[in-house]
Design an enzyme around this catalytic site. Structure first.
Site, PDB file in Angstrom:
ATOM      1  N   GLU A 117      29.172 -28.142  17.497  1.00 35.96           N
ATOM      2  CA  GLU A 117      29.758 -28.382  16.008  1.00 35.96           C
ATOM      3  C   GLU A 117      31.320 -28.653  16.043  1.00 35.96           C
ATOM      4  OE1 GLU A 117      28.464 -25.375  13.069  1.00 35.96           O
ATOM      5  OE2 GLU A 117      26.520 -25.359  14.039  1.00 35.96           O
ATOM      6  N   ASN A 165      22.729 -20.659  19.024  1.00 35.83           N
ATOM      7  CA  ASN A 165      23.911 -21.522  18.710  1.00 35.83           C
ATOM      8  C   ASN A 165      24.915 -20.415  17.767  1.00 35.83           C
ATOM      9  OD1 ASN A 165      25.384 -24.048  18.393  1.00 35.83           O
ATOM     10  ND2 ASN A 165      24.969 -23.970  16.136  1.00 35.83           N
ATOM     11  N   ASP A 189      34.989 -29.044  15.794  1.00 38.61           N
ATOM     12  CA  ASP A 189      36.370 -29.744  14.688  1.00 38.61           C
ATOM     13  C   ASP A 189      37.407 -28.816  14.885  1.00 38.61           C
ATOM     14  OD1 ASP A 189      35.325 -27.475  13.127  1.00 38.61           O
ATOM     15  OD2 ASP A 189      34.788 -28.972  11.369  1.00 38.61           O
ATOM     16  N   GLU A 231      23.794 -17.819  14.830  1.00 37.45           N
ATOM     17  CA  GLU A 231      24.906 -17.204  14.198  1.00 37.45           C
ATOM     18  C   GLU A 231      24.440 -15.643  14.063  1.00 37.45           C
ATOM     19  OE1 GLU A 231      26.923 -18.931  10.725  1.00 37.45           O
ATOM     20  OE2 GLU A 231      27.672 -20.554  12.099  1.00 37.45           O
ATOM     21  N   HIS A 248      34.278 -24.670  16.459  1.00 36.57           N
ATOM     22  CA  HIS A 248      35.038 -24.668  15.318  1.00 36.57           C
ATOM     23  C   HIS A 248      36.390 -24.117  15.292  1.00 36.57           C
ATOM     24  CE1 HIS A 248      31.814 -26.327  12.632  1.00 36.57           C
ATOM     25  NE2 HIS A 248      31.032 -25.365  12.953  1.00 36.57           N
TER      26      HIS A 248
HETATM   27  C1  XIL Z   1      27.603 -26.304   6.918  1.00 34.48           C
HETATM   28  C2  XIL Z   1      27.662 -27.743   6.207  1.00 34.48           C
HETATM   29  O1  XIL Z   1      28.680 -28.732   6.957  1.00 34.48           O
HETATM   30  C3  XIL Z   1      28.091 -27.708   4.913  1.00 34.48           C
HETATM   31  O2  XIL Z   1      27.828 -28.922   4.099  1.00 34.48           O
HETATM   32  C4  XIL Z   1      27.196 -26.614   4.168  1.00 34.48           C
HETATM   33  O3  XIL Z   1      27.695 -26.665   2.890  1.00 34.48           O
HETATM   34  C5  XIL Z   1      27.337 -25.232   4.865  1.00 34.48           C
HETATM   35  O4  XIL Z   1      27.088 -25.497   5.979  1.00 34.48           O
HETATM   36  N1  XIL Z   1      28.098 -23.416  11.189  1.00 34.48           N
HETATM   37  C6  XIL Z   1      26.628 -24.014  11.089  1.00 34.48           C
HETATM   38  C7  XIL Z   1      26.474 -25.256  10.239  1.00 34.48           C
HETATM   39  O5  XIL Z   1      25.723 -23.747  11.750  1.00 34.48           O
HETATM   40  O6  XIL Z   1      25.251 -25.323   9.741  1.00 34.48           O
HETATM   41  C8  XIL Z   1      27.567 -25.294   9.144  1.00 34.48           C
HETATM   42  O7  XIL Z   1      27.397 -26.450   8.163  1.00 34.48           O
HETATM   43  C9  XIL Z   1      28.992 -24.895   9.544  1.00 34.48           C
HETATM   44  C10 XIL Z   1      28.955 -23.581  10.528  1.00 34.48           C
END
Ligand code: XIL
Length: 397
Positions: free
Chosen positions: A289, A217, A291, A171, A258
């Site tokens: 990741e 990522n 969802d 990020e 996401h």
């Molecule tokens: C999130 C976790 O799921 C949570 O439990 C934590 O509080 C915050 O981070 N992008 C990412 C992940 O790269 O590491 C993040 O994970 C979600 C967004």
């Protein structure tokens, strides 16, 4: 004569039928019910790793054996949801807390799962000693760079040989809603170390474990928009192209995935175009990741099926689009969901105004949702000529 021929033909037909049936049984793992196949069994047909982020509290919860059982049985790769982040690994300067991450790696090895390492360089979940030290001036920018090098080197060496893919930088790019809207490098690391930290991080990681695949990522990279200054996917594409031209050891692009059902949904070919652009740079690609969340309106909370069903269906559609696009690109080596059940999803704690949820494959009682069945059937139906087995990836030299 006629009768004998008929008998012969029948015998051949019976034998052939038995052979074909045996083939079908063998191809689906010895079971005839396709809906009973685990995701990892179905994904293995494509040499695709299917994964989940793992919440270590849930994995360790003796009262919740189902969580462990599903992680082990459904997935062939795991990612630490939090326990490989800097604030967890080094809560006090110089004192490492490897325990929870080591436990996950041991669990993965026991269950023949690969591990995605997450994450080496990110602006969130940094230890307070580091951010406070920078804020109060006791850590200079030169010292900060040395600390980052030490962190990457120590962590990658600790897990050397046990990590398949590392998210080296996470990020780093801004979003179009930031100011200025033209995409730029943002956050703690760029502010203190300048753009060069990205190339440094990849080089340090490569030096510490030459065999791990090194990933950049980020989120909102699922598709290109107009390829103008506010197109984040295009910005990251150009950034990685430049890094590769400079010989920086970037091996892969992680597209987080996401998604939210309240936004316009992409289609399979839009996502495929983006993945193809990155793999044309000679990169591996992965969905890291996934969802697909929805707003928890008053109707959803009141259990109104008029409001719930379209959301569950749209969520399933989004899972499917990302998976189909991945399947269409043989360099797309893994598809990881960010938690697999609504009870442990990060969404309800993170997206609260308005409240969001319903983002994962299973509901809060571990009942598979439409999204789960969709992922299963996508894996089941896919095959040649357009879906070919994944090409194994090796670190770029
Ligand atoms: C999130 C976790 O799921 C949570 O439990 C934590 O509080 C915050 O981070 N992008 C990412 C992940 O790269 O590491 C993040 O994970 C979600 C967004």
């Amino acid at each position: 004569m006629r009768l004998r021929r008929l008998v012969l033909i029948s015998a051949v037909a019976v034998a052939l039928g038995a052979t074909l049936n045996a083939g079908a049984v063998a191809a689906n793992g010895g079971q005839s019910d396709p809906s009973a196949q685990s995701l990892r069994t179905l994904a293995a047909r494509h040499n695709l790793a299917i994964g989940t982020a793992v919440n270590m509290d849930a994995l360790d919860d003796a009262n919740d054996p189902k969580y462990r059982q599903l992680v082990a049985s459904q997935f062939s790769t795991v990612t630490a949801e939090n326990v490989m982040k800097w604030e967890v690994l080094e809560p006090t300067q110089g004192t490492y807390n490897w325990g929870p991450a080591d436990e996950l790696v041991a669990f993965a090895q026991k269950n023949h799962q690969k591990v995605r390492g997450h994450v080496l360089v990110w602006h969130n979940q940094l230890p307070a000693w580091l951010t406070d030290g920078v804020a109060n001036g006791t850590i200079s920018n030169t010292q900060l760079r040395d600390l980052l090098k030490k962190h990457i080197t120590d962590v990658v060496k600790h897990f050397k040989g046990k990590i398949w893919q590392w998210d080296v930088v996470n990020e780093a790019a801004s979003d179009p809603w930031d100011s200025p809207p033209a995409i730029h490098l943002k956050g703690f690391w760029a502010e203190h170390l300048g753009a060069g930290y990205i190339a440094d991080a990849f080089r340090w990681a490569r030096a510490a474990d030459p065999n791990a695949l090194l990933f950049y990522n980020d989120y909102n990279l699922e598709a290109f928009s107009d390829k103008g200054p506010s197109d984040k996917t295009f910005f990251v594409y150009n950034m990685i192209k430049q890094l590769r031209a400079q010989g920086v050891p970037v091996d892969g692009l992680g597209s987080q995935g996401h998604l939210g059902t309240q936004y316009g949904n992409y289609d399979t070919f839009q996502v495929k175009d983006a993945l193809d652009a990155f793999s044309d740079l000679k990169l591996a690609v992965a969905l890291t990741e996934v969802d697909a969340r929805s707003q928890m309106t008053a109707g959803v909370l009141a259990n109104d099926s008029n409001e719930i069903n379209p959301r569950l269906q749209a969520s399933a559609y989004n899972y499917s689009v990302l998976l189909q696009a991945c399947l269409l690109n043989p360099h797309c080596i893994s598809y990881t969901v960010w938690g697999f059940d609504d009870k442990h999803s990060w969404v309800p704690t993170w997206f609260t105004n308005p409240p969001e949820g319903l983002a994962t494959l299973y509901d809060e009682s571990y009942q598979p949702k439409k999204a789960y069945r969709m992922v299963q059937s996508d894996l089941l139906f896919a095959g040649p000529p357009f879906v070919l087995p994944r090409i194994p990836q090796t670190p770029r030299r």
